[in-house]
Design an enzyme around this catalytic site. Sequence first.
Site, PDB file in Angstrom:
ATOM      1  N   HIS A 140       0.860  -1.192   0.000  1.00 31.34           N
ATOM      2  CA  HIS A 140       0.000   0.000   0.000  1.00 31.34           C
ATOM      3  C   HIS A 140       0.889   1.233   0.000  1.00 31.34           C
ATOM      4  O   HIS A 140       2.049   1.149  -0.344  1.00 31.34           O
ATOM      5  CB  HIS A 140      -1.001  -0.013   1.173  1.00 31.34           C
ATOM      6  CG  HIS A 140      -0.364   0.121   2.515  1.00 31.34           C
ATOM      7  ND1 HIS A 140      -1.078   0.372   3.647  1.00 31.34           N
ATOM      8  CD2 HIS A 140       0.921   0.036   2.883  1.00 31.34           C
ATOM      9  CE1 HIS A 140      -0.245   0.443   4.660  1.00 31.34           C
ATOM     10  NE2 HIS A 140       0.951   0.237   4.231  1.00 31.34           N
ATOM     11  N   THR A 166       0.559  20.725  12.894  1.00 31.52           N
ATOM     12  CA  THR A 166       0.079  19.370  12.659  1.00 31.52           C
ATOM     13  C   THR A 166      -0.422  19.307  11.222  1.00 31.52           C
ATOM     14  O   THR A 166      -0.570  20.327  10.562  1.00 31.52           O
ATOM     15  CB  THR A 166      -0.993  18.982  13.713  1.00 31.52           C
ATOM     16  OG1 THR A 166      -1.434  17.658  13.464  1.00 31.52           O
ATOM     17  CG2 THR A 166      -2.178  19.903  13.685  1.00 31.52           C
ATOM     18  N   HIS A 180      13.953   0.546  -0.456  1.00 24.60           N
ATOM     19  CA  HIS A 180      13.938   1.306   0.799  1.00 24.60           C
ATOM     20  C   HIS A 180      15.342   1.836   1.104  1.00 24.60           C
ATOM     21  O   HIS A 180      15.519   3.001   1.468  1.00 24.60           O
ATOM     22  CB  HIS A 180      13.508   0.404   1.966  1.00 24.60           C
ATOM     23  CG  HIS A 180      12.027   0.355   2.229  1.00 24.60           C
ATOM     24  ND1 HIS A 180      11.261   1.480   2.463  1.00 24.60           N
ATOM     25  CD2 HIS A 180      11.177  -0.696   2.335  1.00 24.60           C
ATOM     26  CE1 HIS A 180      10.000   1.118   2.694  1.00 24.60           C
ATOM     27  NE2 HIS A 180       9.921  -0.201   2.615  1.00 24.60           N
ATOM     28  N   ALA A 199       3.491  16.669   7.831  1.00 23.99           N
ATOM     29  CA  ALA A 199       3.311  18.033   7.344  1.00 23.99           C
ATOM     30  C   ALA A 199       4.534  18.831   7.764  1.00 23.99           C
ATOM     31  O   ALA A 199       4.894  18.856   8.942  1.00 23.99           O
ATOM     32  CB  ALA A 199       2.058  18.642   7.956  1.00 23.99           C
ATOM     33  N   GLY A 235       9.385   1.185   7.320  1.00 21.32           N
ATOM     34  CA  GLY A 235       8.345   1.709   8.201  1.00 21.32           C
ATOM     35  C   GLY A 235       8.781   1.927   9.638  1.00 21.32           C
ATOM     36  O   GLY A 235       8.367   2.894  10.280  1.00 21.32           O
TER      37      GLY A 235
END
Length: 553
Positions: free
Chosen positions: A15, A507, A132, A398, A290
Amino acid sequence: MEVPLRVLGINAVFHDLAAALVVDGVTVAAAEEERFSRRKHGKQPVPFSTWEVPEKSAAWCLEHAGLVPADLDAVAYSYDPNLATEPADDITAGEWEGLRTLYARRAPLFLRAALPGLDPDLVRFVPHHVAHAASAYLAAPFRSSSVLVMDGRGERASHLAGQTTDGELEVLAAQRLPHSLGLMYEELTDHLGFRRSSDEYKVMAMASYGEPRFLPELRELVRATYDGGFVTQRIDWNVFVRRLGKEAEWGSEHADLAASVQVRLEEVVLDLLYWLHERTGDGELTMAGGVALNCVANSRLAEQGPFERIWIQPASGDSGTALGSAMYVAHEIGDAVEPMQTAALGRGWSDEELGAWLRTAHVAHERPDDIAEAVAEVLAGNGVVAWFQGRSEYGPRALGHRSLLAHPGYTENLDRMNEIKGREQFRPVAPMVLAEKAAEIFSGPLPSPYMLFTHRVRKGWEERVPAVVHVDGTARIQTVDGFEEPLVARMLQAFEQRTGLPIVVNTSLNTAGRPMVDDPRDALECFGSAPVDVLALGPYLIRRSTFNRRDRP
Ligand SMILES: [Fe+2]
């Protein structure tokens, strides 16, 4: 031989679908499909969805560079089906894993269907963990480094440790499945009632509320093997605490389990780091996968590990393999690959285009002389600002381009931000801080432009910026450099002039369960549905009216 110059990277297999474009060794665009499709993580990571490719983000990457699919010299796909489980006669065997392999083999045809004109013979398969790894060692500003990938899973492994010099990778160890630190953390995430392979950061936040009292048991079950790899035995989580239903209230025992797994993860990764350092003697470490998004673990590695400097790919989840595979193939073909300069690699709009969006939407707006000053004024008056500036971020954080900002000096702004976003109250919000002021206020790895480490808040500052101090006295900071991020830095300076604080709450600009805002329509929809005081859309300021004139006599 003609030297290929344009490489499109694709992540599609599990995903976090994403695409990235490297032209002449320079990353010109990278974006996640969820920002276009508005479906969080792009798709479910099940074998049946392997055929889905990031068609919108890939098409945009090409369009951004003025290219068509036929212009490409290579396409890099971040999974090699030839290393994966061979399909048996019955493809339903092994939880349909063979179907994933079959679909991945046909990815060139799925890509041709998504990008008409593409030559499927240009597609090269890059092993998942090599992709990765390359997203770290080729993107980092180091000529050589040790590299560590810790992931849920790739073809048959869950990890890679290696060494690189001048872009050449030597793999020193790779832990085979089923042993996986990433999958272990995912299983815990699921057991605690969150979405696996998505909400691991919530478990990390929960861990800071607990005591690691299950550590002795976990030390038996999860351990390094001192050959570069590790063991993760099957864990019956119910032995520790009962399974939590979705949205169920968690108690201290759940936080204790989260804390225990978090600490054990850190211990095992430290063991892996010492093993790697013993072999390479390098000063620099690069990381992806991850697990490298676990900023609490990262800070411990920086503090207690053997490496002097650590650089982590900000898109360390699977989306980053689009960039890593593109860089890897570009390097293989012979291009000198330039390090990554910024995570702002997604879509952006000109001032004129943004103005046209506002006119189309019939939204009252103003154009202040300086948006940075105008926003600082709103923030200083304790308003909440949706900040939409420049190109969107690649990766889950962000970083001052699609952000929700607030005053850090009021404790209640933590709850206020979580309420605006409709998310759990135990979730922390993070500060962005002027790079030159960061060391005065925070201790930890600096600079920290990608929010991948947590920092301790220095004495005397906790009371001044209570909204951004986590329950354990830390904060996950983003340092803002005036050279790299002039507009954000100016806004922070203007806020400091008004309040004495070179920090604002930052945020991501989205509401719970939705992908981050990417285009102006998303920004207007988010602003229209959440109690945000002001939207700063490029140079334009849109204020929420506090009353409706038509309701007044
Ligand atoms: Fe991965």
